[in-house]
Design a protein around this motif. Structure first.
Motif, PDB file in Angstrom:
ATOM      1  N   ALA A 102       0.821  -1.213   0.000  1.00  0.00           N
ATOM      2  CA  ALA A 102       0.000   0.000   0.000  1.00  0.00           C
ATOM      3  C   ALA A 102       0.857   1.266   0.000  1.00  0.00           C
ATOM      4  CB  ALA A 102      -0.928   0.008   1.213  1.00  0.00           C
ATOM      5  N   GLN A 103       1.916   1.270   0.806  1.00  0.00           N
ATOM      6  CA  GLN A 103       2.734   2.482   0.953  1.00  0.00           C
ATOM      7  C   GLN A 103       3.816   2.612  -0.117  1.00  0.00           C
ATOM      8  OE1 GLN A 103       4.175   2.463   5.006  1.00  0.00           O
ATOM      9  NE2 GLN A 103       2.192   3.072   5.813  1.00  0.00           N
ATOM     10  N   LYS A 104       4.229   1.497  -0.690  1.00  0.00           N
ATOM     11  CA  LYS A 104       5.256   1.479  -1.731  1.00  0.00           C
ATOM     12  C   LYS A 104       6.509   2.286  -1.361  1.00  0.00           C
ATOM     13  CE  LYS A 104       1.841   0.843  -5.431  1.00  0.00           C
ATOM     14  NZ  LYS A 104       1.513  -0.445  -4.986  1.00  0.00           N
ATOM     15  N   PRO A 105       7.139   1.933  -0.250  1.00  0.00           N
ATOM     16  CA  PRO A 105       8.343   2.671   0.146  1.00  0.00           C
ATOM     17  C   PRO A 105       9.514   2.379  -0.793  1.00  0.00           C
ATOM     18  CG  PRO A 105       8.066   0.738   1.524  1.00  0.00           C
ATOM     19  CD  PRO A 105       6.836   0.827   0.646  1.00  0.00           C
ATOM     20  N   ALA A 106      10.522   3.226  -0.743  1.00  0.00           N
ATOM     21  CA  ALA A 106      11.708   3.076  -1.593  1.00  0.00           C
ATOM     22  C   ALA A 106      12.674   2.087  -0.941  1.00  0.00           C
ATOM     23  CB  ALA A 106      12.371   4.427  -1.810  1.00  0.00           C
ATOM     24  N   VAL A 107      12.263   0.825  -0.907  1.00  0.00           N
ATOM     25  CA  VAL A 107      13.086  -0.257  -0.365  1.00  0.00           C
ATOM     26  C   VAL A 107      13.088  -1.389  -1.376  1.00  0.00           C
ATOM     27  CG1 VAL A 107      12.557   0.345   2.041  1.00  0.00           C
ATOM     28  CG2 VAL A 107      11.178  -1.395   0.885  1.00  0.00           C
ATOM     29  N   ARG A 108      14.019  -2.297  -1.208  1.00  0.00           N
ATOM     30  CA  ARG A 108      14.047  -3.465  -2.097  1.00  0.00           C
ATOM     31  C   ARG A 108      13.084  -4.538  -1.599  1.00  0.00           C
ATOM     32  NH1 ARG A 108      19.411  -5.602  -4.991  1.00  0.00           N
ATOM     33  NH2 ARG A 108      18.332  -6.816  -6.573  1.00  0.00           N
ATOM     34  N   GLY A 109      12.925  -4.597  -0.273  1.00  0.00           N
ATOM     35  CA  GLY A 109      12.019  -5.586   0.284  1.00  0.00           C
ATOM     36  C   GLY A 109      11.986  -5.535   1.788  1.00  0.00           C
ATOM     37  N   ILE A 110      11.256  -6.495   2.361  1.00  0.00           N
ATOM     38  CA  ILE A 110      11.146  -6.625   3.816  1.00  0.00           C
ATOM     39  C   ILE A 110      11.387  -8.074   4.197  1.00  0.00           C
ATOM     40  CG2 ILE A 110       9.634  -4.632   4.130  1.00  0.00           C
ATOM     41  CD1 ILE A 110       7.243  -6.552   4.298  1.00  0.00           C
ATOM     42  N   ALA A 111      11.776  -8.281   5.453  1.00  0.00           N
ATOM     43  CA  ALA A 111      12.099  -9.637   5.895  1.00  0.00           C
ATOM     44  C   ALA A 111      11.790  -9.812   7.371  1.00  0.00           C
ATOM     45  CB  ALA A 111      13.583  -9.917   5.651  1.00  0.00           C
ATOM     46  N   LEU A 112      11.410 -11.027   7.712  1.00  0.00           N
ATOM     47  CA  LEU A 112      11.349 -11.480   9.092  1.00  0.00           C
ATOM     48  C   LEU A 112      12.342 -12.633   9.173  1.00  0.00           C
ATOM     49  CD1 LEU A 112      10.109 -11.315  11.910  1.00  0.00           C
ATOM     50  CD2 LEU A 112       8.374 -12.957  11.158  1.00  0.00           C
ATOM     51  N   PRO A 113      13.524 -12.353   9.730  1.00  0.00           N
ATOM     52  CA  PRO A 113      14.588 -13.376   9.729  1.00  0.00           C
ATOM     53  C   PRO A 113      14.192 -14.646  10.488  1.00  0.00           C
ATOM     54  CG  PRO A 113      15.429 -11.221  10.391  1.00  0.00           C
ATOM     55  CD  PRO A 113      13.939 -11.116  10.354  1.00  0.00           C
ATOM     56  N   GLY A 114      14.763 -15.743  10.044  1.00  0.00           N
ATOM     57  CA  GLY A 114      14.557 -17.021  10.716  1.00  0.00           C
ATOM     58  C   GLY A 114      13.165 -17.572  10.486  1.00  0.00           C
ATOM     59  N   MET A 115      12.734 -18.377  11.422  1.00  0.00           N
ATOM     60  CA  MET A 115      11.427 -19.020  11.341  1.00  0.00           C
ATOM     61  C   MET A 115      10.756 -18.922  12.715  1.00  0.00           C
ATOM     62  SD  MET A 115      12.762 -22.280   9.129  1.00  0.00           S
ATOM     63  CE  MET A 115      11.200 -23.119   8.964  1.00  0.00           C
ATOM     64  N   PRO A 116      10.383 -17.707  13.141  1.00  0.00           N
ATOM     65  CA  PRO A 116       9.878 -17.531  14.507  1.00  0.00           C
ATOM     66  C   PRO A 116       8.530 -18.209  14.756  1.00  0.00           C
ATOM     67  CG  PRO A 116       9.835 -15.450  13.312  1.00  0.00           C
ATOM     68  CD  PRO A 116      10.472 -16.458  12.411  1.00  0.00           C
ATOM     69  N   ALA A 117       8.432 -18.823  15.904  1.00  0.00           N
ATOM     70  CA  ALA A 117       7.180 -19.469  16.316  1.00  0.00           C
ATOM     71  C   ALA A 117       6.058 -18.445  16.344  1.00  0.00           C
ATOM     72  CB  ALA A 117       7.351 -20.107  17.689  1.00  0.00           C
ATOM     73  N   GLY A 118       4.891 -18.874  15.878  1.00  0.00           N
ATOM     74  CA  GLY A 118       3.715 -18.024  15.887  1.00  0.00           C
ATOM     75  C   GLY A 118       3.580 -17.121  14.679  1.00  0.00           C
ATOM     76  N   SER A 119       4.585 -17.086  13.801  1.00  0.00           N
ATOM     77  CA  SER A 119       4.473 -16.281  12.582  1.00  0.00           C
ATOM     78  C   SER A 119       3.625 -17.047  11.572  1.00  0.00           C
ATOM     79  CB  SER A 119       5.859 -15.952  12.027  1.00  0.00           C
ATOM     80  OG  SER A 119       6.576 -17.118  11.680  1.00  0.00           O
ATOM     81  N   PRO A 120       3.085 -16.357  10.555  1.00  0.00           N
ATOM     82  CA  PRO A 120       2.206 -17.032   9.596  1.00  0.00           C
ATOM     83  C   PRO A 120       2.883 -18.246   8.952  1.00  0.00           C
ATOM     84  CG  PRO A 120       2.166 -14.661   9.246  1.00  0.00           C
ATOM     85  CD  PRO A 120       3.256 -14.939  10.236  1.00  0.00           C
ATOM     86  N   GLY A 121       2.253 -19.397   9.124  1.00  0.00           N
ATOM     87  CA  GLY A 121       2.782 -20.633   8.570  1.00  0.00           C
ATOM     88  C   GLY A 121       3.557 -21.462   9.566  1.00  0.00           C
ATOM     89  N   MET A 122       4.014 -20.821  10.633  1.00  0.00           N
ATOM     90  CA  MET A 122       4.765 -21.541  11.666  1.00  0.00           C
ATOM     91  C   MET A 122       3.816 -21.910  12.803  1.00  0.00           C
ATOM     92  SD  MET A 122       7.844 -21.859  10.627  1.00  0.00           S
ATOM     93  CE  MET A 122       8.573 -22.453  12.140  1.00  0.00           C
ATOM     94  N   GLY A 123       4.070 -23.028  13.397  1.00  0.00           N
ATOM     95  CA  GLY A 123       3.284 -23.421  14.553  1.00  0.00           C
ATOM     96  C   GLY A 123       3.769 -22.687  15.789  1.00  0.00           C
ATOM     97  N   GLY A 124       3.140 -22.985  16.886  1.00  0.00           N
ATOM     98  CA  GLY A 124       3.574 -22.417  18.150  1.00  0.00           C
ATOM     99  C   GLY A 124       2.941 -21.077  18.441  1.00  0.00           C
ATOM    100  N   VAL A 125       3.435 -20.487  19.520  1.00  0.00           N
ATOM    101  CA  VAL A 125       2.905 -19.227  20.025  1.00  0.00           C
ATOM    102  C   VAL A 125       3.973 -18.149  19.901  1.00  0.00           C
ATOM    103  CG1 VAL A 125       2.003 -18.076  22.094  1.00  0.00           C
ATOM    104  CG2 VAL A 125       1.399 -20.458  21.631  1.00  0.00           C
ATOM    105  N   GLN A 126       3.572 -16.976  19.498  1.00  0.00           N
ATOM    106  CA  GLN A 126       4.497 -15.857  19.408  1.00  0.00           C
ATOM    107  C   GLN A 126       4.973 -15.498  20.807  1.00  0.00           C
ATOM    108  OE1 GLN A 126       2.905 -12.465  17.331  1.00  0.00           O
ATOM    109  NE2 GLN A 126       4.651 -11.165  17.829  1.00  0.00           N
TER     110      GLN A 126
END
Length: 146
Positions: A102-126
């Motif tokens: 929506a905002q289209k910032p001047a970046v190449r991309g975004i990241a959530l490093p690793g595979m944190p529990a509770g993130s979309p697609g990962m099991g467990g609790v944040q």
């Protein structure tokens, strides 16, 4: 007679046209993942539930793709999504992806490093806030905390 035939021919198209227009308006992306990784499929499903069309492609050469996409080594996750001219690396929360698009910032991309529990697609609790980072010419910066 010709008018009647035209009405009969056009009527079904009018019923289908709104669905086709809605599908054409949806954001589309491609997720590259390791073959057999199921958590990546879970993240793709979360994006689809948000109305984003994601095609999943299994790849044996993710390192080269991540390098071409400019993903810094310290931000790499288990899959890479190319969407809207951006790279989304790892299990980034859907709200952060929507904000990026929506905002289209001047970046190449975004990241959530690793595979944190509770993130979309990962099991467990944040257990801690997700620190979504942006990357590109400006370096690495905090993009969102979810």
């Amino acid at each position: 007679m010709l008018k009647k035939l035209m009405k009969l021919a056009v009527a079904p198209a009018l019923l289908v046209a709104p669905e086709m227009a809605a599908a054409a308006d949806r954001v589309q992306g491609i997720m590259y993942k390791n073959p057999g990784c199921e958590c990546c499929d879970g993240h793709a499903d979360a994006l689809r539930r948000a109305g984003i069309d994601i095609r999943v492609v299994a790849s044996e050469n993710l390192a080269a793709l991540k390098a071409r996409a400019g993903v810094p080594a310290e931000l790499q996750g288990c899959h890479t999504v190319l969407i809207g001219g951006y790279t989304v690396e790892g299990h980034v929360p859907v709200a952060a992806v929507e904000r990026l698009l929506a905002q289209k910032p001047a970046v190449r991309g975004i990241a959530l490093p690793g595979m944190p529990a509770g993130s979309p697609g990962m099991g467990g609790v944040q257990t801690a806030p997700f620190r979504v980072m942006s990357f590109g010419a400006q370096g690495t910066q905090l993009f969102a905390v979810k």
